[in-house]
Enzyme design. Structure first.
Site, PDB file in Angstrom:
ATOM      1  N   GLU A 119       0.572  -1.070   0.084  1.00 29.91           N
ATOM      2  CA  GLU A 119       0.257   0.108   0.065  1.00 29.91           C
ATOM      3  C   GLU A 119       0.996   1.401  -0.431  1.00 29.91           C
ATOM      4  O   GLU A 119       0.702   2.070   1.176  1.00 29.91           O
ATOM      5  CB  GLU A 119      -0.897  -0.076   1.136  1.00 29.91           C
ATOM      6  CG  GLU A 119      -1.739  -0.689   1.687  1.00 29.91           C
ATOM      7  CD  GLU A 119      -2.943  -1.318   2.099  1.00 29.91           C
ATOM      8  OE1 GLU A 119      -3.775  -1.951   2.219  1.00 29.91           O
ATOM      9  OE2 GLU A 119      -2.657  -0.464   3.222  1.00 29.91           O
ATOM     10  N   GLU A 179      -6.635  -7.130  -1.739  1.00 34.53           N
ATOM     11  CA  GLU A 179      -6.791  -7.397   0.433  1.00 34.53           C
ATOM     12  C   GLU A 179      -8.812  -7.399   0.592  1.00 34.53           C
ATOM     13  O   GLU A 179      -8.737  -5.753  -0.345  1.00 34.53           O
ATOM     14  CB  GLU A 179      -6.433  -6.874   0.669  1.00 34.53           C
ATOM     15  CG  GLU A 179      -5.797  -6.646   1.383  1.00 34.53           C
ATOM     16  CD  GLU A 179      -5.032  -5.581   2.293  1.00 34.53           C
ATOM     17  OE1 GLU A 179      -5.624  -5.186   3.011  1.00 34.53           O
ATOM     18  OE2 GLU A 179      -3.343  -6.178   2.304  1.00 34.53           O
TER      19      GLU A 179
END
EC number: 3.2.1.23
Length: 668
Positions: A145, A304
């Site tokens: 991320e 995710e």
């Protein structure tokens, strides 16, 4: 990936080894095909500088391989260990206000730190050398991320790197001074060493400098990704390398994903519902469409999402029964080659111990676990859709750099919000049953011609070339819809010469003499034939038509009697302009008229909040129907088919129970 991916982040370092065997057995029960491993494991793999201990990771990878579970192996470079920061405190990032953040969370990285770059390359090389040809490794997962929680660093190391970046971008100080408009407020630079990052200043900092720094920060992180990717390509040939994006504008606002999408072997994305949004399935669909578009329409993967509530939103609202499966299948409908979660087993300690997981704290005698097992079977039943592509009806122009520029200080109204514009227009398209691709503003007219309708909800920064692309698209027969405060500045945040809307004047056939932002809480009526009086708020403009026709007008307010919505015939096509913020009813009315111009038939038989999406390819054409309501629904089928989740034959009208999902392979 050889199968649709189903699984999640696996962090076995949090658990004693006896739990690992239980985990693997449960993964097999749930139909798990893939897990992400090692994302936060730098400290355990390299407990001291240059000292590696692979024993634990060897055993984990071996167990998973024996069970037939593929490994998405991470480089843990999002979490440098405590020993690293003790030796290199200068690698901790510095805020605009001059505060150096401390070790103790994650992602506290100055991406321009040579020490960080060297250390991250070292552990990446060590992992690549050890596991680069391991048969369990199906994908490499670089970092985690990027851009969250912090991307920009304002330290002296970054200042020097910024000057180097500026030299490469602008080549001379004369060009930089012109691009930044430094003659204003006497900011002219006579030497490269005089330039610093746009740190905190007594009043507003130079906006062009701020915009360039945002670009520089995204590019700096991308350079680090490339460094790790290239090492893995060398050491693990043929295995795709990715990093998990957070493409939804509600989740990450610092990365230019159009640039990053070209650099990964497969686009992967993390998405979390805005839990308190009553229609958060619309945001989910927008994120999935945007991710697919960043991937250029190629296969992508949801790496995710959550089984239920998350711990980092104001309220960790739990998902209702069936919602987890519906969320997962909605991503697959819009192009994902599977559905994965954070995380496999709920953590007992740390900041995310109240984040939901595939194995919750309640264990396997729980609703979540039973739904996890059921969803695993459903994902397996959809295997034949692999490689098909989601079919889009329309295009939406979106640009991260324009968003960055628009939200800088001292714009005409603090209520201008590019993200809100994009979400509102996307919701209006969703409610008309239209699937959208997103395109960057540099997309040429030939590529745009694939779409009968193109919507521009917020393009404050539009280059002259972007304006020409849209003009040529309309002249060639396309239908364009543009929302207010678009086309205003060029790539340096300088106002285009002449009247607004600058780069879009010609295609829209009008000029804007003056912005008319409305006072807080005020609204104005918008009137026109064929529609009831509509209320608009936040914004109005003094529009002068120069070839365009007035469709609706302002009933009162600062632009009373003037055009509110216009339509311009140009060549073979039409361009619509909406100069105010309309509610959803007004947006739908505009889109109804624009769709008529574009030859897009109404889809009135699709009930509200029932989502119909098509994937098509060599195996066939598949219709995904997702019912986001509490009532049973029906949708028409254009051809008979077979349900993949159950095998039933269907024809005529397809019944979809409340909260349910149907996937049909159409005959023919």
């Amino acid at each position: 990936m050889v199968r649709l991916a189903y699984g999640g982040d696996y962090n076995p370092e949090q658990w004693p080894e006896e739990v690992w065997h239980e985990d693997v057995a449960l993964m097999r029960e749930a139909g798990v095909t893939t897990v992400s491993v090692g994302i936060f494991s730098w400290a355990s793999i390299e407990p001291a500088e240059g000292v590696f201990d692979f024993g634990r990771l060897d055993r984990i990878v071996g167990l998973l391989h024996e069970a037939g579970i593929g490994v998405d192996l991470a480089t843990p470079t999002v979490v440098p260990p405590a020993w690293f920061y003790r030796a290199h405190p200068e690698a901790l990032p510095v805020s605009r206000e001059g505060v150096r953040w401390e070790f103790g969370s994650r992602g506290a990285i100055c991406h321009n730190s040579p020490a960080y770059q060297e250390a991250s390359a070292r552990i990446t090389r060590a992992l690549g050398e050890r596991y680069g040809r391991h048969p369990a490794v199906v994908m490499w997962h670089v970092h985690n991320e990027y851009g969250v929680p912090v991307l920009e660093c304002y330290c002296e190391i970054s200042a020097a790197a910024f000057r180097t970046w500026l030299r490469e971008r602008h080549t001379t100080l004369e060009k930089l001074n012109a691009a930044w408009g430094t003659a204003f407020w006497g900011q002219t630079y006579g030497d490269w060493e005089e330039i610093a990052p746009p740190r905190a200043t007594p009043t507003v900092c130079n906006p062009a400098q701020r915009l360039d720094y945002a670009r520089f920060a995204s590019d700096s992180a991308l350079a680090n990704f490339r460094r790790e990717r290239d090492l893995l390509h060398e050491l693990s040939p043929g295995v795709p390398v990715t990093t998990n994006f957070m493409v939804s504008p509600t989740q990450c606002d610092t990365i230019d994903y159009w640039a990053w999408g070209r650099e990964v072997d497969i686009v992967t994305n993390d998405h979390y519902l805005v839990a308190e949004d009553e229609r958060n399935h619309v945001n989910l669909s927008m994120a999935a469409d945007l991710t697919r578009s960043v991937a250029g329409g190629e296969p992508w993967l949801l790496l995710e999402h959550s089984t239920s509530g998350v711990n980092w939103q104001p309220r960790g609202i739990a998902k209702r029964p069936g919602e987890m499966a519906r969320n997962s299948l909605a991503h697959i409908a819009r192009g994902s080659e599977g559905a994965m979660f954070f995380q496999w087993r709920a953590s007992r300690s740390g900041a995310e111990k109240f984040h939901s997981a595939m194995v919750p704290h309640a264990g396997t005698d729980s609703r979540i676990w039973r739904e996890v097992v059921s969803l695993g079977a459903d994902v397996a039943a959809l295997e034949e859709i692999r490689g098909t592509r989601t079919v889009a009806d329309v295009a939406v122009v979106w640009d991260w750099q324009s968003w960055w520029a628009q939200r800088l200080e001292w714009r005409p109204s603090q209520d201008l919000d590019a993200r809100e514009h994009a979400e509102a227009w996307y919701a209006a398209l969703f409610d008309r049953g239209l699937t959208a691709d997103f395109v960057p503003p540099h997309t040429g007219a030939a590529a745009l011609a694939a779409y009968p309708l193109v919507v521009v909800p917020a393009l404050y920064l539009a280059t002259a070339q972007a304006g020409e692309n849209l003009r040529a698209y309309v002249a060639g027969g396309g239908t364009l819809v543009v929302s207010y405060f678009s086309g205003i500045v060029d790539e340096h945040d300088a106002v285009h010469p002449g009247p607004h809307p600058g780069a879009l004047r010609e295609v829209l056939g009008l000029t804007v003499e003056e912005f008319q932002p409305l006072r807080a809480g005020r609204s104005v009526p918008v009137l026109g034939p064929g529609v009831p009086s509509l209320e608009a708020d936040v914004w109005a403009e003094t529009v002068v038509t120069r070839g365009a026709e007035t469709v609706w007008s302002y009933g009162c307010g600062p632009a009373a009697g003037g055009p509110a919505v216009t339509r311009n015939r140009l060549g073979e096509g039409t361009a619509w302009y909406v100069s105010t913020r309309l509610g959803q009813g007004g947006l739908d009315a505009v889109l109804a008229a624009a769709c008529a111009d574009a030859g897009i038939a109404p889809r009135d038989e699709i009930p509200h909040d029932v989502e119909v999406v098509r994937r098509s390819g060599e195996p066939g054409t598949y219709l995904f129907v997702l019912n986001h309501t509490d009532a049973d629904a029906e949708v028409p089928l254009e051809a008979p088919g077979t349900e993949l989740l159950g095998g039933a034959r269907v024809a005529g009208r397809l019944a979809v129970p409340a909260g349910g999902v149907r996937v049909v392979r159409l005959d023919g």
